[in-house]
Motif scaffolding. Structure first.
Motif, PDB file in Angstrom:
ATOM      1  N   ARG A 342      21.928  60.921  88.884  1.00 43.57           N
ATOM      2  CA  ARG A 342      20.947  61.854  88.343  1.00 43.57           C
ATOM      3  C   ARG A 342      19.929  62.200  89.429  1.00 43.57           C
ATOM      4  N   PRO A 343      19.740  63.486  89.720  1.00 48.08           N
ATOM      5  CA  PRO A 343      18.826  63.871  90.803  1.00 48.08           C
ATOM      6  C   PRO A 343      17.370  63.607  90.433  1.00 48.08           C
ATOM      7  N   GLN A 344      16.621  63.102  91.407  1.00 51.71           N
ATOM      8  CA  GLN A 344      15.185  62.900  91.225  1.00 51.71           C
ATOM      9  C   GLN A 344      14.473  64.136  91.790  1.00 51.71           C
ATOM     10  N   ASP A 345      14.497  65.186  91.039  1.00 54.01           N
ATOM     11  CA  ASP A 345      13.964  66.479  91.488  1.00 54.01           C
ATOM     12  C   ASP A 345      12.823  66.879  90.563  1.00 54.01           C
ATOM     13  N   ARG A 346      11.624  66.965  91.134  1.00 52.40           N
ATOM     14  CA  ARG A 346      10.445  67.309  90.315  1.00 52.40           C
ATOM     15  C   ARG A 346      10.517  68.732  89.796  1.00 52.40           C
ATOM     16  N   LEU A 347      11.429  69.539  90.356  1.00 57.16           N
ATOM     17  CA  LEU A 347      11.533  70.936  89.929  1.00 57.16           C
ATOM     18  C   LEU A 347      12.411  71.098  88.693  1.00 57.16           C
ATOM     19  N   LEU A 348      13.056  70.003  88.247  1.00 60.73           N
ATOM     20  CA  LEU A 348      13.899  70.072  87.041  1.00 60.73           C
ATOM     21  C   LEU A 348      13.038  69.880  85.801  1.00 60.73           C
ATOM     22  N   SER A 349      13.223  70.765  84.827  1.00 63.38           N
ATOM     23  CA  SER A 349      12.517  70.583  83.554  1.00 63.38           C
ATOM     24  C   SER A 349      13.415  69.934  82.508  1.00 63.38           C
ATOM     25  N   ARG A 350      14.726  70.138  82.640  1.00 61.52           N
ATOM     26  CA  ARG A 350      15.650  69.513  81.686  1.00 61.52           C
ATOM     27  C   ARG A 350      16.978  69.263  82.379  1.00 61.52           C
ATOM     28  N   TRP A 351      17.497  68.075  82.142  1.00 64.60           N
ATOM     29  CA  TRP A 351      18.795  67.653  82.689  1.00 64.60           C
ATOM     30  C   TRP A 351      19.600  67.133  81.514  1.00 64.60           C
ATOM     31  N   ASP A 364      32.504  66.853  87.688  1.00 63.51           N
ATOM     32  CA  ASP A 364      31.725  66.899  86.454  1.00 63.51           C
ATOM     33  C   ASP A 364      30.584  67.901  86.590  1.00 63.51           C
ATOM     34  N   THR A 365      30.228  68.508  85.472  1.00 59.00           N
ATOM     35  CA  THR A 365      29.125  69.473  85.474  1.00 59.00           C
ATOM     36  C   THR A 365      28.075  69.059  84.459  1.00 59.00           C
ATOM     37  N   VAL A 366      26.832  69.488  84.698  1.00 54.51           N
ATOM     38  CA  VAL A 366      25.707  69.190  83.805  1.00 54.51           C
ATOM     39  C   VAL A 366      24.856  70.442  83.684  1.00 54.51           C
ATOM     40  N   ARG A 367      24.490  70.777  82.469  1.00 51.87           N
ATOM     41  CA  ARG A 367      23.605  71.919  82.243  1.00 51.87           C
ATOM     42  C   ARG A 367      22.167  71.494  82.548  1.00 51.87           C
ATOM     43  N   TYR A 368      21.391  72.400  83.171  1.00 54.24           N
ATOM     44  CA  TYR A 368      20.018  72.050  83.528  1.00 54.24           C
ATOM     45  C   TYR A 368      19.153  73.295  83.543  1.00 54.24           C
ATOM     46  N   THR A 369      17.851  73.089  83.517  1.00 56.52           N
ATOM     47  CA  THR A 369      16.880  74.169  83.647  1.00 56.52           C
ATOM     48  C   THR A 369      15.792  73.723  84.614  1.00 56.52           C
ATOM     49  N   CYS A 370      15.063  74.712  85.158  1.00 52.69           N
ATOM     50  CA  CYS A 370      14.021  74.450  86.138  1.00 52.69           C
ATOM     51  C   CYS A 370      12.650  74.679  85.524  1.00 52.69           C
ATOM     52  N   ILE A 371      11.626  74.112  86.169  1.00 50.82           N
ATOM     53  CA  ILE A 371      10.255  74.284  85.681  1.00 50.82           C
ATOM     54  C   ILE A 371       9.823  75.718  85.907  1.00 50.82           C
ATOM     55  N   ARG A 376      17.297  78.573  88.661  1.00 49.21           N
ATOM     56  CA  ARG A 376      18.525  77.966  89.161  1.00 49.21           C
ATOM     57  C   ARG A 376      19.105  78.825  90.274  1.00 49.21           C
ATOM     58  N   LYS A 377      19.470  78.169  91.353  1.00 48.22           N
ATOM     59  CA  LYS A 377      19.935  78.888  92.530  1.00 48.22           C
ATOM     60  C   LYS A 377      21.272  79.564  92.258  1.00 48.22           C
ATOM     61  N   ASP A 378      21.445  80.721  92.828  1.00 45.55           N
ATOM     62  CA  ASP A 378      22.681  81.497  92.764  1.00 45.55           C
ATOM     63  C   ASP A 378      23.042  81.904  91.343  1.00 45.55           C
ATOM     64  N   GLY A 379      22.096  81.795  90.413  1.00 45.17           N
ATOM     65  CA  GLY A 379      22.347  82.245  89.050  1.00 45.17           C
ATOM     66  C   GLY A 379      23.255  81.349  88.237  1.00 45.17           C
ATOM     67  N   VAL A 380      23.498  80.116  88.687  1.00 42.98           N
ATOM     68  CA  VAL A 380      24.384  79.221  87.940  1.00 42.98           C
ATOM     69  C   VAL A 380      23.678  78.705  86.696  1.00 42.98           C
ATOM     70  N   THR A 381      24.459  78.177  85.772  1.00 40.79           N
ATOM     71  CA  THR A 381      23.894  77.548  84.572  1.00 40.79           C
ATOM     72  C   THR A 381      24.161  76.050  84.542  1.00 40.79           C
ATOM     73  N   ARG A 382      25.078  75.589  85.381  1.00 44.46           N
ATOM     74  CA  ARG A 382      25.419  74.173  85.396  1.00 44.46           C
ATOM     75  C   ARG A 382      25.480  73.691  86.840  1.00 44.46           C
ATOM     76  N   ALA A 383      25.103  72.422  87.030  1.00 44.94           N
ATOM     77  CA  ALA A 383      25.224  71.778  88.335  1.00 44.94           C
ATOM     78  C   ALA A 383      26.578  71.076  88.396  1.00 44.94           C
ATOM     79  N   THR A 384      27.222  71.127  89.547  1.00 41.02           N
ATOM     80  CA  THR A 384      28.554  70.543  89.722  1.00 41.02           C
ATOM     81  C   THR A 384      28.494  69.409  90.744  1.00 41.02           C
TER      82      THR A 384
END
Length: 716
Positions: A342-351, A364-371, A376-384
């Motif tokens: 799990r990334p320790q990124d202060r810019l994540l609002s939801r993982w 594996d992929t995980v849906r996330y949102t930013c503060i 989200r970079k490149d317009g993606v909706t999930r992190a891979t």
């Protein structure tokens, strides 16, 4: 009548007497020769001879029973009765702790003798150990056996004695221990009384209790430092191992009381330095050299993991590791499954992954949102999860909007190259247009609230009062008053009326102010202001392209000129650690986009064209301005040989140049040939005919030229 009877009897007796006398006599010698005679008869009272008709009773000697009644008839003995048999004494009696056996005779009868033997650990205390069967019975008494007794044991007062150490008999066990836990046993810890009345177990000496002490041990392939003769409890042993050896245990060896002994814990041992490979490995993992698990210092091993695994520290699939002097590997040769935490990124609002499921596997992929303010970079909706970590990288990028330029409007206020999320920029419409509008930086770009409206025709009024203009046809000529100058360059200019707006009209600025920001090679100049000493100072802020560093961070306006402090070409200089474009590899391309400069640490990956396979590491890294030594080649390979006229076993799907396979012609029994992979094509030593050709004719054969057959089989 009486006289007559008496006379008859007398006559009969006389007749009988005369008859007996007329028979022969029987002698003692005849009896001795009698077939039933034995030496057990008592013939001491017999006469030498007996007349016929005489009856004699013969008894038995002492210790025997039975008798004969002998009758002498016609000179021969006749008998009645039994032979003399030895008289029985019955059972001789059992002795405690002893056994007996017949030493003489076959039964407990007159003349027999039994001998008694004491059991193991017992001794005979009677004067005789035997009994004899006599005429009156068994003589003597039953022998007596007593247990062997060991001498008493004297021990020091600090020794506990468990058992009878003073009156111990055969089989008794005595154990010793120390009364105090601060002491240990020396000498015998357990003894027992043997069958000879001796104590067994005293070979190590009499039991004593001594203070815990350890002696210097003998260490195979090692040696103890110093000349200490004895160590107290908990003292550490200082020792070293010989060359090419190391301690078997990392923990220090201490003098330790264990039970009733003093020992070195852990045992000081030296073992040969070897690097161990944990076998069997994960499925798909290979080692080169194979089939070995122990290696000496200096030996190397290449470990290659399967697709979904990597070497943990290097995060690569293949690595060469070296066994070093301390028995460790320079790189731990263990394949681990590729995972992402799990990334320790202060810019994540939801993982959207539970904390219990923090680790994800490759793909594996995980849906996330930013503060707020980031997207989200490149317009993606999930992190891979990838071999390089989570992608995209970074997951969140700051929402920025590049400065928007309009031909008919200008920014009021501070001018920047980029604006952040929710920044608002006010524009005023230029001459020929009316109105104003505001742009707001949002996640999807600029949001506009109004636009400029073109004014029909080109008026000659409403110009800057410092601008002197005159019209000639559709042209407008202008110049600035003394003390002012045009914003761009020169001292005069002309404009053309386009859609009601004079195109090309400039504003006038004071002579001591600077004109527009110059074009900066490999970068951009952003016009702005700053406050210095209470006055507004014109500035150009330098923003260099990636791979370039600013020699100066800003340009200052001095006396109406930008203080360049040299040439514009010197402002944005290439980083010394940058690399030029990577070298060309024949028959390969690079999977990343082309760039003129590559920062230190960046990597490029080569990919071979079809029908070629890569040899060497496919990734090249830029380090300190130089690409790592290139050892990449794209080599032609041969596909599996396809020929219906051949019998062979294909072990691989790809064969490299120089590899050879054996085959047998289906219609030429016993003919074995070889095919060699040569630059992507198979070259066969012997050509075989296809079955259809053989069936179609009897004797003639047609052969296909080697090159044509190769083209037919493996293609161009």
């Amino acid at each position: 009548m009486h006289v007559t009877t008496t006379s008859c009897i007398l006559l009969l007796w006389m007749h009988t007497l005369t008859f007996v006398k007329s028979q022969g006599a029987c002698t003692l010698e005849d009896f001795k020769k009698y077939h039933l005679y034995d030496g057990n008869f008592d013939i001491s009272g017999m006469q030498a001879s007996y007349p016929g008709g005489r009856q004699v009773k013969v008894g038995c000697n002492v210790g025997y029973s039975g008798f004969f009644k002998l009758l002498c008839v016609e000179g021969k003995w006749q008998h009645r009765g039994t032979n003399c048999q030895p008289r029985s004494c019955g059972h001789p009696g059992d002795a405690q702790f002893a056994d007996f056996q017949l030493r003489k005779g076959d039964d407990f009868v007159f003349g027999s003798e039994v001998v008694y033997t004491c059991h193991k650990g017992f001794q005979m205390v009677s004067r005789t150990n035997f009994r004899r069967c006599m005429a009156e019975g068994w003589d003597g008494v039953i022998p007596v056996c007593e247990a062997q007794q060991c001498p008493s044991i004297n021990v020091p007062n600090n020794v506990n004695v468990l058992g009878d150490a003073e009156e111990a008999t055969y089989g008794n066990v005595v154990r010793f221990s120390c009364k105090s836990s601060n002491y240990i046993m020396k000498g015998a810890r357990e003894i027992y009384c043997d069958e000879n009345g001796d104590w067994k177990g005293l070979e190590d000496g009499n039991p004593t209790c001594e203070v815990v002490k350890c002696e210097p041990p003998r260490i195979k392939n090692g040696f103890v430092l110093g000349d200490i003769k004895e160590y107290n409890e908990r003292e550490i042993l200082n020792f070293e191992c010989n060359l090419q050896h190391k301690r078997a245990q990392e923990l220090p060896s201490r003098c330790t009381k264990t039970g009733d002994r003093a020992e070195w814990i852990p045992t000081p041992e030296c073992e040969e330095i070897k690097c161990e490979l944990t076998l069997p490995p994960l499925q798909g993992t290979t080692y080169e050299p194979a089939h070995r698990s122990r290696f000496s210092p200096g030996e190397k091993v290449t470990v290659t993991c399967e697709e979904r695994y990597w070497i943990g520290r290097t995060r690569t699939r293949s690595v060469e590791t070296t066994c070093i002097e301390d028995g460790q590997w320079s790189v731990r040769p263990v394949c681990q499954e590729v995972t992402c935490i799990r990334p320790q990124d202060r810019l994540l609002s939801r993982w959207e992954a539970s904390w219990r499921d923090e680790t994800k596997k490759l793909g594996d992929t995980v849906r996330y949102t930013c503060i707020s303010g980031y997207r989200r970079k490149d317009g993606v909706t999930r992190a891979t999860c990838t071999r390089d970590g989570w992608e995209p990288n970074p997951l969140c990028e700051e929402i920025k909007c590049r400065r928007q330029q309009f031909n008919n409007a200008d920014i009021t206020g501070k001018i920047q190259a980029e604006y952040r999320y929710n920044d608002r920029v006010q524009y005023n419409c230029r001459r020929g247009y009316e109105g104003s509008f505001t742009l707001t930086c949002r996640e999807d770009g600029w949001h506009r609230s109004n636009e400029c409206t073109a004014i029909t025709g080109c008026p000659t009024t409403s110009f800057d009062r410092r601008l002197k203009v005159w019209q000639h046809g559709d042209k407008l000529y202008f110049r600035c008053e003394d003390g002012y100058k045009p914003l761009s360059k020169g001292w005069w200019g002309e404009a053309t009326c386009v859609h009601g707006v004079w195109s090309g009209v400039e504003i006038c600025i004071e002579e001591q102010k600077c004109r527009e920001a110059p074009e900066i090679p490999n970068g951009e100049g952003i016009l702005g202001n700053t406050e210095r000493h209470g006055q507004t100072q014109e500035m150009i802020f330098i923003d260099c392209n990636e791979g370039y560093s600013a020699k100066i961070e800003e340009l200052i306006c001095r006396d109406g000129r930008w203080d360049l402090n040299g040439s514009l070409d010197d402002i944005c200089k290439s980083n010394h650690d940058n690399c030029s474009p990577p070298p060309k590899v024949e028959n390969a391309v690079i999977t990343t986009c082309y760039r003129k400069q590559y920062p230190s640490g960046s990597e490029v990956t080569y990919q071979c064209r079809d029908k070629y396979t890569i040899e060497g590491n496919s990734t090249l890294k830029c380090t300190a301005g130089e690409w790592k030594e290139l050892n990449i080649q794209c080599i032609l390979y041969c596909d599996q040989l396809m020929d219906e006229s051949l019998d062979f076993r294909a072990e691989k799907k790809k064969y490299m140049t120089g590899e050879i396979i054996e085959y047998q012609c289906k219609n030429r029994t016993g003919i074995i040939g070889t095919a060699t992979c040569q630059h992507g094509k198979w070259a066969k030593a012997i050509e075989c005919e296809a079955q259809s050709q053989v069936h179609g004719r009897d004797s003639q054969r047609q052969t296909v030229p080697l090159g044509e057959l190769d083209r037919a089989v493996v293609g161009p």
